[in-house]
Design a protein around this motif. Structure first.
Motif, mmCIF file in Angstrom:
data_model
loop_
_atom_site.group_PDB
_atom_site.id
_atom_site.type_symbol
_atom_site.label_atom_id
_atom_site.label_comp_id
_atom_site.label_asym_id
_atom_site.label_seq_id
_atom_site.Cartn_x
_atom_site.Cartn_y
_atom_site.Cartn_z
ATOM 1 N N HIS A 88 4.826 5.545 -8.926
ATOM 2 C CA HIS A 88 5.760 5.199 -9.991
ATOM 3 C C HIS A 88 7.118 5.000 -9.327
ATOM 4 N N GLY A 134 11.397 3.879 -9.488
ATOM 5 C CA GLY A 134 12.617 3.937 -10.272
ATOM 6 C C GLY A 134 13.836 3.639 -9.411
ATOM 7 N N GLN A 164 13.952 3.544 -15.082
ATOM 8 C CA GLN A 164 12.526 3.317 -14.853
ATOM 9 C C GLN A 164 11.958 2.395 -15.923
ATOM 10 N N TYR A 178 6.225 -3.865 -21.039
ATOM 11 C CA TYR A 178 5.516 -3.347 -19.872
ATOM 12 C C TYR A 178 4.105 -3.929 -19.789
ATOM 13 N N CYS A 221 6.728 -0.908 -13.097
ATOM 14 C CA CYS A 221 7.865 -0.171 -12.537
ATOM 15 C C CYS A 221 8.258 -0.667 -11.142
ATOM 16 N N TYR A 270 10.161 -3.922 -11.488
ATOM 17 C CA TYR A 270 11.516 -3.617 -11.956
ATOM 18 C C TYR A 270 12.395 -3.097 -10.812
#
Length: 166
Positions: free
Chosen positions: A23, A25, A42, A117, A124, A127
């Protein structure tokens, strides 16, 4: 209470989620006013609080990827979450620290509250890479797509060349 800002502002962060996936961020310049903990931008991932009326997509994401934090849920939007909620008790790695965090933070903020999403084309890692460089890409998605195509190819070969031995 002093601010708890453990990550360089604008840095790309990642932590394991299982299946050799991470994940991602972006470390923000903000901290939670109550806890003084640094906030992380995130897309998807754990957010504090429970959902009153989640839609079908959110229910599905929470069934497949439930938050391990008590009192949290897995969101499908871009938002800010405290770093300890982001980490879910796992080690967070700093992947890249930009020389100038301003353009990274500007791009991260530009997409705040986006809620489309999709694990394959808007996740993620997409992004975080967009915030860092302006490029929308995900190594994890490419790898998963490539592996899925290999499995599909093997299934096709098995179907064409398999069968009875007459």
């Amino acid at each position: 209470m002093e601010e708890d800002m453990p990550y360089p502002i604008g840095a790309a962060l990642k932590r394991p989620i299982g299946w050799n996936l991470h994940h991602w961020g972006i470390a923000s310049e903000f901290y939670d006013p109550k806890t003084k903990k640094q906030m992380i931008y995130q897309f998807g991932g754990p957010f504090e609080g429970h959902l009153d009326r989640p839609d079908l997509k959110t229910k599905f994401v929470n069934a497949v990827w439930p938050s391990t934090n008590s009192g949290s849920h897995t969101g499908i939007h871009i938002g800010l979450t405290p770093y300890d909620v982001f980490s879910e008790g796992k080690k967070v790695d700093v992947v890249e620290v930009p020389d100038d965090p301003r353009p990274v933070l500007d791009r991260a903020k530009m997409l705040l509250h986006r809620s489309d999403y999709n694990p394959a084309i808007r996740n993620c890692e997409h992004y975080a890479n967009y915030a860092l460089s302006g490029s929308w890409n995900s190594t994890q998605s490419k790898k998963m797509f490539s592996e899925a195509m290999q499995v599909a190819g093997l299934a096709l070969v098995a179907a064409v060349f398999g069968g009875s031995k007459n």
